[in-house]
Design an enzyme around this catalytic site. Structure first.
Site: not given
Ligand SMILES: Cc1cc2nc3c(=O)[nH]c(=O)nc-3n(C[C@H](O)[C@H](O)[C@H](O)COP(=O)(O)O)c2cc1C
Length: 442
Positions: A172, A195, A221, A313, A337
């Site tokens: 991230s 981001y 993203t 993404k 997300h």
């Molecule tokens: C706590 C948390 C932080 C996340 N931070 C980011 C991030 O910084 N950048 C991003 O593109 N997606 C982020 N995501 C989304 C994840 O990359 C991913 O798309 C998502 O968690 C997939 O779903 P799942 O948790 O059901 O497996 C985050 C998700 C969670 C749960």
């Protein structure tokens, strides 16, 4: 009824529970629990004690070592036990009532597998080539911000686990580790999630830093705007009695009203400045990570700037997938997300199908959201995914047992995928086609 005897009884019951349950005794939710209880109205007392009772029962079933886990879901309560409530809220939350988080998961139960019999499945090859690199499995760690909030091992523990198990990892932009350190910990092959921010010079500097460090791909993203309604997080913050500003240096975009920033923009710049990927950059004008003005013009500009592979993404429709192809993007991640963007109720496994049709094999499509089983990975592959990602489960593993927990999560996904490939009679990933799945009839 005189309230005093009742309170005395309640107090006794609470203390008994503390005595028998290490989970309850150690829970930071309960730091001020007794005081609240003594002030509470009778109805709230009962509610609170009922909740404690449930917590106590759950405690008995929580795993205490990674090898006790039967599936990746077993890591969730173990992580929850260790992670402070507000940080847990950050990990668990979706938006509004979290319905899209549930929909992502539920989407997989609407697809059935058509297994073939009498196939020699002695050898199972789970490898996949993406952008010229051969991966042992198509199982990918999606980017998750601020993972030190879940365990001191943070992203570097995740990266070491990914390196040991041979999985692709995305880091991230707001990780608590830098791309250089993550690449070193994993042993190369960490993709940098981006981001874009509202300041082009900052965005460009992050890209160039990741490229120079050796990251082979930048993943933009696009599915999030600031200010999403993360109710589960906000509720969790209410029961967390710690002072957020002590750790968050005066500001966190997620910590409502508990950080005392002098102004939102000043606070935001301070928040960003503490993230390793912003080290040494002038962030004084950064007020957004996800600019409201973001459009396909930014994609054009990024395409001209990025020299490594460039993925987007957060694409969930045919129309946007076609535009991405037109803009010369190298790959897509179908994602909402993890249900944290808008509450669409639309699972990503359904979005995957129209995106795959739109790109017509011109670029690889990765999908994430609600993937919790090897059978989910199988179904996504059958519907055309090149690889399959997950976010929360690697943080559950991390929160529960640090790096060892992440390794165990990765091993379970691998084991389960191998098992269903055997059962379905598919000896390599290219054999897993649409013929192997069918929509559930009811
Ligand atoms: C706590 C948390 C932080 C996340 N931070 C980011 C991030 O910084 N950048 C991003 O593109 N997606 C982020 N995501 C989304 C994840 O990359 C991913 O798309 C998502 O968690 C997939 O779903 P799942 O948790 O059901 O497996 C985050 C998700 C969670 C749960």
């Amino acid at each position: 009824m005189n309230p005093m005897p009742r309170r005395a009884r309640t107090r006794r019951k609470f203390l008994q529970m503390l005595g028998v349950s290490p989970l309850i005794a150690s829970s930071s939710v309960l730091a001020g629990g007794l005081a609240d209880l003594l002030r509470a109205e009778p109805l709230q007392e009962e509610h609170f004690l009922g909740w404690l009772g449930t917590l106590q029962q759950q405690d008995d079933a929580i795993i205490s070592a990674p090898d006790q886990a039967l599936d990746v879901m077993d890591f969730e309560p173990a992580a929850r036990k260790n992670i402070p409530p507000a940080h847990w809220g950050y990990l668990a939350t979706g938006v509004d009532d979290d319905a899209t988080v549930r929909a992502n998961r539920d989407g997989y139960s609407h697809i059935q597998i058509r297994s073939r019999r009498l196939v020699d499945v002695t050898n199972i090859d789970m490898s996949r080539i993406i952008f010229g690199t051969k991966w042992d499995t198509p199982i990918v760690l999606s980017p998750v911000g601020a993972q030190k909030a879940f365990h001191p091992d943070g992203e570097l523990g995740v990266a070491r686990a990914a390196g040991k198990k041979g999985n692709l990892m995305m880091l991230s932009t707001v990780a608590s580790a830098s791309i250089e350190d993550a690449l070193a910990a994993r042993g190369g092959q960490v993709w940098q999630q981006l981001y874009p921010t509202n300041v082009w010079e900052v965005t460009r500097a992050i890209i160039k830093r990741a490229e120079t460090a050796g990251s082979p791909a930048i993943v933009l993203t696009v599915d999030l705007h600031d200010g999403s309604n993360r109710e589960t997080l906000f509720r969790a913050q209410r029961v967390d009695r710690r002072q957020c500003s002590l750790c968050h240096g005066g500001y966190s975009p997620f910590a409502r009203g508990k950080t005392g920033a002098t102004s939102a923009s000043e606070g935001f710049a301070k928040y960003v400045a503490r993230k390793p990927m912003f080290d040494g950059l002038d962030v004084s004008k950064v007020t957004q990570l996800h600019p409201l003005a973001m459009s396909w013009d930014l994609v054009k500009r990024l395409r001209d700037t990025i020299t490594v592979k460039f993925l987007i993404k957060g694409i969930v429709t045919r129309e946007d997938a076609e535009l991405a192809v037109e803009h010369g993007v190298d790959g897509l991640v179908v994602s909402n997300h993890g249900g944290r963007a808008e509450n669409t109720l639309r699972p990503t496994i359904e979005s995957l199908q129209e995106v795959v049709e739109a790109v017509a094999g011109k670029l690889p499509v990765i999908v994430d959201g609600g993937v919790r089983r090897g059978t989910d990975i199988f179904k996504a592959l059958a519907l055309g995914a090149a690889a399959v990602g997950f976010g929360r489960p690697h943080s559950w593993g991390l929160g529960a047992f640090g790096q060892a927990g992440v390794e165990a999560v990765l091993e379970i996904y691998r084991r389960e995928l191998r098992a269903i490939m055997r059962q379905a009679g598919t000896t390599s990933l290219d054999k897993i086609t649409r013929e192997y799945v069918i929509p559930r009839s009811s």
